[in-house]
Design an enzyme around this catalytic site. Structure first.
Site: not given
Length: 876
Positions: A138, A543
């Site tokens: 991922h 983030k």
């Protein structure tokens, strides 16, 4: 395109011509003419022609539904082919010097000489070289394995066509083969029809090893050996292992309910099966090569009376490997397992093969020994019995849930409600206790049982099968001790590297205190045997706080951890969880490593290589060799010529930049009430959830806002609409604030003298070059409610101001002045990415108007998502 890149330009146009032929054969002139019209208008619009931009918008708005997929596919395929041509160009004989960095090791040796570094120190640094690349699925590689295999074959054709003495007949034959491969790609699905399972992902990882790394590792070591002989007068020891591999595919269960202990067990078996299969290929080749009869006494003893001694030894190894495959096959298919001797440890192959190697040298056949046999010996050290070592990754609360349920069952309270001090006391007490903690008659809940079963899988395998046990969202000392206790209770007979992953801004800032607390516990020191691994999270911290603030928190945490471990006499390995994009910590490897704190690479380098970056950096043997060289030279340089300690005033200013940028970032992402609705409308975030990418869900919590999104879809969404917001928001604003406070001269000094800071700004420049304000504005006009439009306008204005602020501090007039190849590469793809962006905005507009959009629109949308990802050279 610049004439400097003539060979690349020629390959790109040839591939484009062949793709055009394929489109014409498949769909006739209508689609081909549409594609050509859109391409030409896009090129002209990019050069500033307003009338052509309007025509382009109209052309796309007027496309009937049935034409959208073939037009989108044309640009998608063209971008994949362009990427392939560019990747090939970096290893081709026509490659320009400033593109290829022809010999990073050679330039390193020159630097070492200029700085009077002794050959003795250099030789020691080479012996200590330890590069561990951790393959992760991922953000998932968006290009399907089917397509990747075709792209590898296209690369082989380009390589053939480069030979100047190719006859007319051979050239025509190779071009015909190229056209066939391009046609095969066109008539195959661009997008997977189903999500891959964790097993599919693991097989994808093994395919990378088989198709590229298996060849690349011995090639790299052979090349490095030659370089070192020239520079140091001695080569690499035969058992050197400067580069090796681990994997998260099948071991990473953080937020992925599909990775169970059963899957992990199966992936471990598959991994051993693939290793035995590849070694069998090597042994079969050696049987054909080593037909010699002259040997030394050691080989004679191993071979008995056989005339061809080497072959006799190799045939016994062939039997061993065939047995191993047979037994593993039976286990994988739940069949009856035959009782046969199998490959359990690497010495079963190393000892006889090394004996053959020594014998050949002693008998005057060193040139033969140093061929395929040496390659196999090198592979044995790099890949072992397991091919890649598996990491286990689990979220910290899953371990405390086990202990909470257990303590409640035992009637001693609820572990989750205890203070940190009480937890640590309980865990250290249990770790030193001789009695078992887990009661026999206890029947835990399903989730708790799964965690314990995973620990039992670890305990049942040899140490070599595993890399590390990574604890995501680690916050406290008890998070680490809990895993040691669970492994001990499940019967783990060896020391496993238990590696806390510090991910958020607060956790990074607190990481030094946590590790100091652990190192103060004598029992813990005994467990780790003076070696500690710590993972630095890049994606979630960015983030959480924006790139500037996260970047400084990562640097500061690493610096403090290095110093804390040095004081305690503990060897520290920092494990970097970088992503493919800047918003997730991605940066050109060489620059990123040289911008780390001094001494942070002493314990080696461990770094994740993510889905799509695996293909770009490791997907072809020659490209992988280049990547290994870059890593090796950067680590040697960082350890032999460490960067200076940053001045205190630089650190102080970074603290200010970090604070201001974090506030600016959070004011928008968390503080602006219209932000989440704007994000959902202006990007394909909701549609991305439908894309059958990786095996893990896009959200940790399906009902939450931005904070519940995984870092990957968060960044992927913004790179699709070309605002690439998470990779720059807050940074330029902080720089401008510091300039306004009178710190311009200090910022310029940091830019010149501090690799950490100059690399940050270089990464921002690359991001700015990939942004496209016109495209982002077009998405807004087509998709966003009127009351949300001012927010988009505000963000684009901020981006413009930020670009000016960064260029001003760097004293540059244009973006990426110091990286013309990087800029050229972005420009080359932009011509084809922009039509895909326009198509995507149109498709989002049409699909959002329908209750149930027609399948052809959904397919076309997925094709644009994949194409833009290929064009931006990243998913998330």
């Amino acid at each position: 395109m610049n004439e400097k890149y003539a060979a690349l330009k020629s390959n790109v146009s040839m591939l484009g011509r062949l793709l055009g032929n394929t489109i014409q054969d498949a769909h006739g002139d209508v689609i081909l003419e549409k594609v050509e019209t859109i391409r030409k208008l896009s090129k002209s619009a990019r050069a500033g022609n307003k009338a052509d931009r309007d025509s382009l918008v109209e052309e796309i708005k007027n496309l009937p539904n049935e034409q959208l997929t073939p037009v989108a596919r044309a640009f998608n395929q063209f971008l994949n082919l362009t990427n392939m041509a560019e990747q090939y160009h970096t290893i081709s004989r026509h490659c320009e010097e400033h593109v290829c960095e022809p010999d990073v090791l050679q330039s390193l040796f020159s630097k070492l000489n200029q700085n009077d570094i002794s050959k003795l120190d250099a030789a020691q640094a080479v012996r200590d070289l330890n590069i561990e690349l951790v393959l992760t699925a991922h953000p998932t590689e968006i290009t399907r394995r089917t397509m990747i295999n075709k792209l590898v074959k296209i690369n082989e054709c380009l390589s053939k066509l480069e030979l100047s003495d190719l006859s007319h007949k051979e050239r025509a034959k190779t071009e015909r083969r190229l056209e066939q491969l391009i046609a095969q790609g066109w008539h195959s699905d661009v997008i997977r029809q189903q999500r891959p399972t964790p097993l599919d992902e693991a097989k994808w990882g093994f395919a990378v090893v088989e198709n590229s790394l298996w060849e690349a590792v011995p090639d790299f070591l052979r090349e490095m050996d030659g370089r070192l002989k020239g520079y140091l007068g001695e080569g690499l020891p035969i058992d050197a292992r400067p580069v090796h591999f681990s994997s998260w595919m099948g071991g990473d269960r953080d937020g992925n309910p599909f990775v169970t202990h059963t899957i992990t067990k199966e992936v471990l078996r598959l991994s051993r099966w693939k290793a035995a299969d590849l070694y069998l290929g090597d042994v079969n080749e050696l049987i054909t090569e080593l037909s010699m009869t002259k040997c030394n006494d050691a080989v004679r003893e191993l071979a008995g009376d056989e005339h061809e001694a080497y072959r006799a030894i190799l045939k016994s190894l062939r039997t061993l490997l065939n047995n191993t495959l047979e037994v593993l096959d039976a286990k994988l298919h739940d069949a009856e397992v035959p009782k046969k001797e199998t490959l359990q440890n690497i010495d079963q192959l190393w000892t006889p093969l090394y004996a053959c190697y020594q014998s050949l040298h002693e008998c005057g056949m060193g040139v033969i020994a140093d061929g395929s046999l040496l390659d196999t010996l090198r592979r044995l050290k790099a890949f072992g019995v397991h091919l890649v070592r598996l990491d286990v990754r689990q979220e910290s609360t899953r371990h405390s849930d086990v202990l909470s349920e257990l303590t409640r069952y035992l009637g001693i309270g609820d572990y989750d409600q205890w203070s940190e001090q009480d937890k640590v006391a309980f865990l250290t007490n249990e770790l030193s206790s001789k009695r078992p903690l887990l009661p026999r008659d206890w029947e835990p809940s399903e989730q708790v049982k799964e965690v314990l079963d995973t620990c039992k899988v670890v305990a049942a395998q040899p140490r070599e099968a595993f890399g590390a046990y990574v604890i995501s969202m680690a916050r406290t000392a008890s998070d680490v001790l809990a895993v040691h206790l669970l492994l001990q209770e499940c019967g783990c007979p060896y020391r496993m590297d238990v590696c806390p992953l510090f991910e958020t801004l607060d956790d990074l800032n607190n990481s030094e205190a946590v590790m100091k607390q652990l190192m103060s516990i004598d029992l813990y020191r005994g467990f780790i045997q003076n070696h500690q691994m710590v993972m630095i999270g890049y994606s979630d911290s960015a983030k959480d706080a924006g790139v500037m603030s996260a970047g400084w928190a990562q640097y500061d945490a690493m610096d403090k951890l290095v110093k804390a471990c040095e004081e305690e006499g503990i060897e520290l390995t920092l494990f970097h969880g970088r992503g493919g994009t800047v918003g997730r910590g991605g940066a050109p490897a060489h620059a990123a490593l040289l911008s780390q704190p001094p001494k942070s690479l002493k314990g080696g380098l461990r770094v994740t290589e993510q889905g799509e970056m695996i293909r770009f950096k490791l997907g072809l043997p020659d490209v992988a060799v280049n990547s290994f060289n870059l890593y090796a030279s950067a680590i040697l340089e960082a350890n032999l010529l460490p960067p200076p300690e940053p001045k205190q005033e630089w650190r102080d200013l970074m603290e200010v930049l970090s604070e201001v940028s974090c506030e600016a970032y959070r004011n928008v992402v968390r503080g602006e009430e219209k932000f989440v609705p704007y994000f959902r409308q202006a990007t394909p975030e909701l549609e991305l959830g439908k894309l059958p990418l990786g095996s893990r869900p896009a959200k940790r919590n399906p009902n939450g806002g931005v904070e519940s999104l995984r870092a990957i879809p968060w960044i992927f969404s913004w790179s699709q609409n070309r605002l690439v917001l998470p990779a720059w928001l807050g940074a330029g604003e902080a720089i401008q604030y510091s300039v306004d406070q009178g710190h311009q001269a200090l910022l310029e000094e940091m830019c010149r003298e501090w690799p950490f800071f100059s690399t940050r700004l270089g990464m921002l420049e690359m991001v700015y070059s990939k942004c496209n304000m016109e495209i982002a504005k077009y998405y807004d006009q087509r998709l966003v409610d009127e009351e949300l439009l001012p927010l988009g306008e505000l963000l684009r204005e901020q981006l413009q101001k930020d670009i000016k602020a960064v260029l001003n501090v760097e004293n540059n007039e244009n973006l990426m002045q110091s990286d013309p190849w990087g800029l050229e590469s972005i420009r080359l793809r932009n011509i084809y990415v922009e039509p895909l962006n326009m198509l995507q905005a149109e498709l989002l507009y049409r699909t959002r108007k329908c209750e149930t959009p027609p399948a052809e629109l959904e397919e076309a949308l997925m094709v644009t998502i994949a194409g833009i990802a290929a064009g931006m050279r990243n998913t998330g």
